[in-house]
Design a protein around this motif. Structure first.
Motif, mmCIF file in Angstrom:
data_model
loop_
_atom_site.group_PDB
_atom_site.id
_atom_site.type_symbol
_atom_site.label_atom_id
_atom_site.label_comp_id
_atom_site.label_asym_id
_atom_site.label_seq_id
_atom_site.Cartn_x
_atom_site.Cartn_y
_atom_site.Cartn_z
ATOM 1 N N UNK A 172 69.702 -15.950 -41.043
ATOM 2 C CA UNK A 172 69.307 -16.808 -39.937
ATOM 3 C C UNK A 172 67.808 -16.801 -39.701
ATOM 4 N N UNK A 173 67.125 -15.773 -40.213
ATOM 5 C CA UNK A 173 65.664 -15.695 -40.084
ATOM 6 C C UNK A 173 64.959 -16.167 -41.340
ATOM 7 N N UNK A 174 65.697 -16.645 -42.309
ATOM 8 C CA UNK A 174 65.101 -17.155 -43.529
ATOM 9 C C UNK A 174 65.011 -16.148 -44.637
ATOM 10 N N UNK A 193 57.335 -9.974 -47.385
ATOM 11 C CA UNK A 193 58.405 -9.056 -47.722
ATOM 12 C C UNK A 193 59.025 -9.504 -49.040
ATOM 13 N N UNK A 194 59.358 -8.544 -49.880
ATOM 14 C CA UNK A 194 60.022 -8.815 -51.149
ATOM 15 C C UNK A 194 61.468 -8.382 -51.092
ATOM 16 N N UNK A 195 62.357 -9.242 -51.521
ATOM 17 C CA UNK A 195 63.785 -8.944 -51.526
ATOM 18 C C UNK A 195 64.361 -9.291 -52.887
ATOM 19 N N UNK A 198 63.730 -13.019 -53.639
ATOM 20 C CA UNK A 198 62.405 -13.556 -53.786
ATOM 21 C C UNK A 198 61.437 -12.957 -52.787
ATOM 22 N N UNK A 199 60.258 -13.579 -52.724
ATOM 23 C CA UNK A 199 59.214 -13.134 -51.797
ATOM 24 C C UNK A 199 59.163 -14.142 -50.655
ATOM 25 N N UNK A 200 59.159 -13.600 -49.409
ATOM 26 C CA UNK A 200 59.166 -14.439 -48.220
ATOM 27 C C UNK A 200 57.999 -14.036 -47.316
ATOM 28 N N UNK A 212 58.153 -17.837 -50.864
ATOM 29 C CA UNK A 212 56.887 -17.993 -51.573
ATOM 30 C C UNK A 212 57.018 -17.841 -53.086
ATOM 31 N N UNK A 213 57.921 -17.017 -53.539
ATOM 32 C CA UNK A 213 58.063 -16.799 -54.968
ATOM 33 C C UNK A 213 59.469 -16.301 -55.251
#
Length: 922
Positions: A172-174, A193-195, A198-200, A212-213
């Motif tokens: 819900x926060x993207x 933050x990296x998950x 991807x990178x957000x 972002x990536x």
């Protein structure tokens, strides 16, 4: 409030900004950048007390370096590693630590590999787990955004701390991923933050994360912000990747930069990326195009504490710390920057080149040129051993060695013809103001060439150790045994010990303007009013073995000697020139500052030169180093000081409030430290115990204070410290403690003791009076007994004589015929004598009893006769006082003789009476 990474970036950037404001910054900026090999590197392993598997590093505001490892939490002051299990009665939930974050308020967040987090604040531990909303699993990293909110990345997702509860951040926060590792906040306040999805990024005013990536193979391992504002990351699949440009937008070129950079990442103030590479650590510049920067590499074989890098961190003094599977490593820039040289490189000879470069050669290598960018250019025209290098006033470079003499023409060295008898190599050379070439040949002497003609000079019979031609067309030749020759035209003068020159073998000569400095084995001397006077330091240092001297245009004096490189400030130099007896303050650089080895004491000379760009170059037996005297790096941060503990007897006390110690405490030990991590071996301490010490005690680098024979009372211990550059923390730290007195140490005890002493004194006085009175009575009794004895002896003798006379008279009276008339007066006299004799016999005993009853205080009331008797008594007393055991023995020995004398007298008187009676009868 800002994120820790932003805080470290600001502390990195501020000194660089300050340096850019200095006048010398332009010159300093042209110097070649540091390479990994030029950093001072030190490693700590388990042999030094360091933990293994250091997975996270942080530094709190008190200066301590905190290390999270698989075996617990440690803190490090630069000297000692101390394991921290938690405050008393509050153990940490786990010893397997994975993440650390130090906040500006001095608190420390701790993340655990098996889940959960703790906050260490004010010596209290507050722990969080799934019951407080924190996602389970390994907590990989903490972050803190521009609003001061703390974020946690775990392998089960991302969470944010709201008050005392954690809120999980999901789709819900993207952020759709369930696995979060790196978290970073850039200077714009954007949270990255990296998950596993991807990178957000979450902008400051946004409510949802933006992608972002997308990941290629695996989640990102680390993210950092560069000095220009761009964001970078590393991952197993993508290597080192640029995530944004300087404004936070998409990167201008392809995102991938280096595929071999994985694991932890740190970007320093010079835009150099420190990355974990396979088997070690790497460093390269982000300003170069991809692949253009040569990889700087260090592995365990080159001295790294371990083979796998887990953590990278830069402290407030700009030291880079590396945590590995084997321990901890520190990399820091030094004041002296070493020059990478080919190996082996023995006894290097150097001289200044063009544009700030130098020429270098050695006995084991052909000469080469080092330009102002640090690049080396080999020379193929000379391949022989070189023992001396020289640059003349026209900029021409000369090289000399055992095989000959060479002169630089263009880019090639050409050989110079030497005298036919020169075969032993060149010790030193110079070109004077008349362009005459001077050389000193080993075991031969000094030669001079004028118009292609050589002549041997006989100023001294042996070769000169060093030759210098100054700007006043004079030539100086330094010899062994305190001999210096000055040649001015064709006139020479020799200086010896008679002129005050006492430096031993002369190794260096420096002339700048009117100043002449001589360096030698025994120290440095200056020429003042025609005589040489020694240069002495404040502690009596004589700067032994100075084989290189440089006086800078700013007036500083730099020496390269047996104990290191010495800097004497311009003010101190001027003071020494005004007053030759002045003892100068100085700064010494040694191996902590990048110095490697000791300078030569015979050749090549000199061992210190000034480059054409103002840099100073120093050589030792195996190394070449340089520094810019206009921009020497200084640590301007005063070290935080902390008192760690007080030990008295078997107990240890922590500082806080007034510590009460047990009674009868007389000895104690106080441990303290100062948190300067660059060169902790040079941290200087002073302390004072208020209540015992009258002033500050300078203890050097010792970190313990010992006190004995302390009396009861309240004390306050104060300690201050200075870092390696002499910057003092005048506030320091203090601790107050109390030693309570026992009853025997209280004022009441002393009052009772004084009263008891007074009573005892009175009793002793009374006893003394009694003893004196008894002694007086005893002496009087002895005197009386002696007087009685003497009186009896006198009385017995007189009575006997008187009786004898009476008997004579009676005999005479009996001889008168009875028919004649007797004389009445004679009868009365005989009767009176008889009565007197009887009275004397009885009266003597009564008088003795009266005298004994009257005692020594008998009132004198009998006129002169009594006074005479008193005088007699005093005489008798004096004789008694003089009596000794020997006199008593003598009287005992004479007693039989006196008795025999009395018997003889009685017999004589008896015979006399019989004769009288016979005569009367006849």
């Amino acid at each position: 409030m800002v994120n820790a990474s932003v805080f470290h970036f600001v502390t990195r950037l501020l000194p660089a900004c300050l340096l850019s404001a200095l006048p010398c910054s332009a010159a300093y900026a042209q110097h070649p950048p540091l390479t990994l090999a030029q950093f001072e590197h030190k490693a700590w392993t388990i042999r030094d007390g360091a933990p293994a598997y250091v997975t996270s590093i942080a530094q709190t505001t008190d200066g301590f370096l905190w290390l999270g490892s698989s075996t617990g939490l440690y803190r490090f002051d630069g000297v000692r590693f101390e394991q921290f299990a938690g405050p008393p009665g509050q153990p940490l939930p786990s010893t397997n630590i994975c993440a650390l974050l130090a906040l500006p308020d001095g608190t420390l967040w701790i993340g655990y590999r098996f889940g959960g987090a703790s906050l260490l604040a004010a010596n209290r531990v507050t722990s969080y787990g799934e019951s407080e909303g924190l996602p389970g699993g390994t907590l990989w990293q903490f972050g803190r955004d521009s609003a001061g909110v703390v974020w946690a990345a775990t392998n089960r997702g991302l969470a944010r701390l709201d008050g005392d509860h954690w809120t999980r951040i999901g789709g819900e926060s993207g952020v759709p991923g369930t696995y979060a590792v790196p978290v970073v906040v850039d200077r714009r306040g954007t949270l990255w933050v990296g998950t596993d999805s991807g990178v957000f990024a979450l902008s400051r005013k946004a409510r949802k994360f933006e992608p972002r990536l997308k990941p290629r193979f695996w989640v990102d391992e680390a993210m950092r912000e560069a000095p220009d504002g761009s964001v970078w990351s590393t991952s197993l699949g993508s290597g080192l990747t640029r995530l944004s440009d300087a404004n936070g937008g998409p990167p201008p070129t392809g995102p991938r930069v280096r595929g071999d950079a994985t694991g932890p990442l740190f970007i320093d103030g010079g835009s150099n990326a420190w990355v974990a590479l396979k088997g070690g650590i790497g460093r390269f510049s982000l300003l170069d195009s991809p692949g253009a920067s040569a990889r700087q590499w260090l592995s365990r074989a080159e001295g790294l504490s371990g083979g796998t890098v887990y953590a990278l961190f830069e402290d407030r003094e700009h030291n880079m710390w590396v945590g590995t599977d084997g321990g901890l490593d520190r990399f820091r820039p030094t004041k002296l920057r070493p020059v990478p040289l080919p190996t082996p490189f023995n006894l290097p000879a150097i001289t200044a080149g063009d544009d700030g470069g130098i020429w270098a050669a050695s006995s084991s290598n052909a000469p080469f040129n080092i330009d102002n960018g640090g690049r080396m250019h080999a020379v193929t025209s000379v391949r022989d051993s070189i023992q001396c290098a020289y640059r003349d006033r026209h900029g021409v470079v000369w090289l000399g060695g055992p095989q000959g003499l060479w002169r630089l023409q263009g880019s090639t060295f050409v050989r110079v013809e030497l005298p036919t008898d020169v075969r032993n190599g060149i010790q030193s050379l110079a070109i004077d103001g008349a362009d005459r070439l001077w050389i000193s040949v080993v075991r031969r002497g000094v030669y001079r060439r004028t118009s292609d003609k050589w002549e041997k000079l006989d100023y001294q019979p042996d070769p000169a150790v060093y030759i210098l031609a100054d700007g006043a067309a004079r030539t100086w030749l330094g010899y062994t045994n305190n001999r210096l020759v000055r040649v001015d035209g064709e006139v020479s003068r020799t200086f010896t010990t008679a002129d005050g020159l006492r430096v031993g073998n002369i190794l260096a000569i420096q002339v700048r303007g009117q100043h002449l400095w001589i360096g030698g084995e025994r120290g440095v001397a200056q020429l003042s009013q025609g005589r040489f006077v020694p240069l002495t330091g404040v502690d009596g240092d004589t700067f032994l073995g100075s084989s290189g001297i440089v006086e800078t245009p700013g007036g500083e004096l730099w020496l390269n000697g047996a104990r290191g490189v010495t800097r004497i400030g311009a003010e101190e130099v001027r003071a020494a020139l005004r007053d030759p007896t002045h003892r100068v303050r100085f700064e010494r650089l040694d191996f902590h500052d990048g110095l490697d080895g000791v300078p030569s004491q015979i050749r090549p000379l000199p061992t210190a030169i000034e480059g054409s760009d103002g840099r100073l170059w120093f050589v030792t037996g195996t190394a070449v180093m340089w520094l810019d005297p206009r921009s020497v790096f200084r640590n301007l941060l005063p070290p935080p000081v902390q008192i760690q503990s007080l030990a008295a007897g078997d107990a240890t006390y922590s500082p806080g409030g007034t510590v009460s110690l047990p009674t009868r405490t007389t000895a104690l030990q106080i441990h303290y430290t100062a948190l300067s991590l660059s060169v902790p071996e040079r941290v200087h301490f002073r302390y004072q115990l208020v209540g015992s010490d009258t002033g500050w005690i300078d203890v050097g680098t010792r970190r313990e204070a010992y006190y004995t024979n302390l009396r009861p009372g309240t004390y306050r211990f104060r300690v201050i410290a200075a870092n390696e550059d002499g910057v003092w923390n005048e506030a320091g730290a203090s601790m107050q403690f109390l030693i309570p007195p026992t009853f025997a140490q209280t004022p009441w005890f002393f009052a009772l003791w004084a009263l008891a002493a007074a009573v005892a004194t009175w009793l002793v006085y009374r006893l003394r009076v009694r003893r004196v009175a008894s002694a007086i009575h005893a002496r009087f009794a002895a005197t009386l007994a002696e007087r009685t004895r003497i009186a009896r002896e006198l009385h017995d003798t007189l009575l006997q004589e008187f009786i004898g006379i009476t008997l004579h008279l009676r005999a005479a009276d009996a001889a008168i015929p009875s028919g004649r008339r007797r004389n009445g007066a004679l009868e009365r006299a005989l009767s009176g004598g008889h009565n007197s004799c009887r009275s004397a016999e009885h009266g003597d005993g009564h008088a003795h009893r009266r005298d004994r009853e009257a005692g020594p205080c008998r009132r004198v009331n009998r006129g002169g006769a009594e006074r005479s008797r008193g005088d007699h008594d005093r005489g008798s007393t004096s004789r008694m006082r003089r009596a000794t055991p020997a006199s008593a023995a003598a009287r005992a020995h004479d007693a039989p003789h006196r008795a025999r004398g009395r018997r003889q007298c009685s017999q004589a008187r008896g015979s006399t009476s019989r004769r009288h009676r016979s005569r009367i009868h006849a």
